[in-house]
Design a protein around this motif. Sequence first.
Motif, PDB file in Angstrom:
ATOM      1  N   LYS A  55      18.157 -26.111  33.762  1.00 17.51           N
ATOM      2  CA  LYS A  55      19.547 -26.140  33.295  1.00 17.51           C
ATOM      3  C   LYS A  55      19.958 -24.789  32.718  1.00 17.51           C
ATOM      4  O   LYS A  55      21.100 -24.366  32.842  1.00 17.51           O
ATOM      5  CB  LYS A  55      19.725 -27.235  32.241  1.00 17.51           C
ATOM      6  CG  LYS A  55      21.161 -27.447  31.804  1.00 17.51           C
ATOM      7  CD  LYS A  55      21.265 -28.444  30.658  1.00 17.51           C
ATOM      8  CE  LYS A  55      20.852 -29.824  31.108  1.00 17.51           C
ATOM      9  NZ  LYS A  55      21.076 -30.818  30.020  1.00 17.51           N
ATOM     10  N   GLN A  56      19.009 -24.109  32.070  1.00 18.48           N
ATOM     11  CA  GLN A  56      19.304 -22.781  31.522  1.00 18.48           C
ATOM     12  C   GLN A  56      19.550 -21.767  32.639  1.00 18.48           C
ATOM     13  O   GLN A  56      20.321 -20.826  32.478  1.00 18.48           O
ATOM     14  CB  GLN A  56      18.156 -22.311  30.628  1.00 18.48           C
ATOM     15  CG  GLN A  56      18.041 -23.079  29.326  1.00 18.48           C
ATOM     16  CD  GLN A  56      16.828 -22.655  28.512  1.00 18.48           C
ATOM     17  OE1 GLN A  56      16.033 -21.809  28.953  1.00 18.48           O
ATOM     18  NE2 GLN A  56      16.655 -23.243  27.336  1.00 18.48           N
TER      19      GLN A  56
ATOM     20  N   SER B 284      24.098 -23.417  35.865  1.00 16.27           N
ATOM     21  CA  SER B 284      25.045 -24.078  34.972  1.00 16.27           C
ATOM     22  C   SER B 284      24.907 -25.583  35.184  1.00 16.27           C
ATOM     23  O   SER B 284      24.652 -26.043  36.297  1.00 16.27           O
ATOM     24  CB  SER B 284      26.471 -23.619  35.265  1.00 16.27           C
ATOM     25  OG  SER B 284      26.851 -23.986  36.572  1.00 16.27           O
ATOM     26  N   GLU B 285      25.087 -26.344  34.130  1.00 17.92           N
ATOM     27  CA  GLU B 285      24.806 -27.778  34.172  1.00 17.92           C
ATOM     28  C   GLU B 285      25.633 -28.518  35.212  1.00 17.92           C
ATOM     29  O   GLU B 285      25.174 -29.483  35.821  1.00 17.92           O
ATOM     30  CB  GLU B 285      25.059 -28.385  32.785  1.00 17.92           C
ATOM     31  CG  GLU B 285      24.699 -29.856  32.694  1.00 17.92           C
ATOM     32  CD  GLU B 285      24.842 -30.398  31.283  1.00 17.92           C
ATOM     33  OE1 GLU B 285      24.649 -31.612  31.094  1.00 17.92           O
ATOM     34  OE2 GLU B 285      25.150 -29.601  30.375  1.00 17.92           O
ATOM     35  N   GLU B 286      26.849 -28.081  35.432  1.00 21.53           N
ATOM     36  CA  GLU B 286      27.741 -28.788  36.351  1.00 21.53           C
ATOM     37  C   GLU B 286      27.679 -28.253  37.779  1.00 21.53           C
ATOM     38  O   GLU B 286      28.438 -28.690  38.632  1.00 21.53           O
ATOM     39  CB  GLU B 286      29.185 -28.681  35.834  1.00 21.53           C
ATOM     40  CG  GLU B 286      29.395 -29.236  34.441  1.00 21.53           C
ATOM     41  CD  GLU B 286      29.052 -30.709  34.342  1.00 21.53           C
ATOM     42  OE1 GLU B 286      29.288 -31.426  35.345  1.00 21.53           O
ATOM     43  OE2 GLU B 286      28.538 -31.133  33.306  1.00 21.53           O
ATOM     44  N   SER B 287      26.806 -27.301  38.035  1.00 21.32           N
ATOM     45  CA  SER B 287      26.797 -26.659  39.350  1.00 21.32           C
ATOM     46  C   SER B 287      26.147 -27.529  40.415  1.00 21.32           C
ATOM     47  O   SER B 287      25.303 -28.383  40.129  1.00 21.32           O
ATOM     48  CB  SER B 287      26.055 -25.319  39.274  1.00 21.32           C
ATOM     49  OG  SER B 287      24.671 -25.539  39.083  1.00 21.32           O
TER      50      SER B 287
ATOM     51  N   TYR C 129      22.336 -27.002  40.425  1.00 22.06           N
ATOM     52  CA  TYR C 129      21.562 -27.767  39.444  1.00 22.06           C
ATOM     53  C   TYR C 129      21.436 -29.225  39.883  1.00 22.06           C
ATOM     54  O   TYR C 129      20.378 -29.842  39.733  1.00 22.06           O
ATOM     55  CB  TYR C 129      22.207 -27.689  38.061  1.00 22.06           C
ATOM     56  CG  TYR C 129      21.437 -28.457  37.004  1.00 22.06           C
ATOM     57  CD1 TYR C 129      20.137 -28.079  36.653  1.00 22.06           C
ATOM     58  CD2 TYR C 129      21.998 -29.579  36.387  1.00 22.06           C
ATOM     59  CE1 TYR C 129      19.419 -28.796  35.702  1.00 22.06           C
ATOM     60  CE2 TYR C 129      21.286 -30.291  35.436  1.00 22.06           C
ATOM     61  CZ  TYR C 129      20.005 -29.893  35.096  1.00 22.06           C
ATOM     62  OH  TYR C 129      19.282 -30.599  34.157  1.00 22.06           O
TER      63      TYR C 129
END
Length: 242
Positions: free
Chosen positions: A75-76, A79-82, A85
Amino acid sequence: MKNNDFKIKLIVGLMFIIGITSFVSCEKDNSEITTGNDYSELSLSVKSVLESIGQSLREQNSTFDNRINVKRGAKQFFSEESKAYDAFLNAYDESVNSSNLKTTFNNEIVNSIISDIEGELINSNSPSEFIDYLEEKFDEVSVSDIDPENKDVLLKYIISYKTFLEFINNNVDLIANQSGQLKSTHNWWDSWGRCAAGIVDGAGLGALTGGAAASVIPVLDTTAEVTVGGVSGGLSGAAAAC
């Protein structure tokens, strides 16, 4: 006068044909170079994600055995919403929860090559020896007459496998057992390394062929993420099983 005009037109026509032929030839050569670069770029992308996750795990004094921290490390990086990911996460969850992700091809030649690789893994004396073998196998498959689609999957599988093994070889401390105690790094290839490499093999192949991708199909822009997700799940499984 007319003969001179005809000669001039003939020369111009020939020059035009030669120019077009040269352009097509250059375009073909450039296409081949680009294709080769795609595999190198895939390897670099896979390496970048793995190293980022590895660094995150070390900062948390953790290993691939801790599934929450593996996801946190990914996640780092993304991006979390990508979409990248999401691809990683779906592949990771499917991989870590599955006992067998390996896919069988409807092609005897391809299956034979995969069997050769698995046999070499069992008989290899060191990770560096096996990595050298994978480099040779990549070159061999590159010039083979295997149909383009299966060849592409094989080349992605081999170059990714090589990258994963190089990462494990340089980060043996990140593979721990379920109790959180680090495995011995002395003679690690003989004691647990081949086991881990075998699990990574199945997870990587399964991810590339959709077995670890859940609803995410490994299209061009998510191939690295899906593959790393599948193999990271394999590493988490290897940390507990090997």
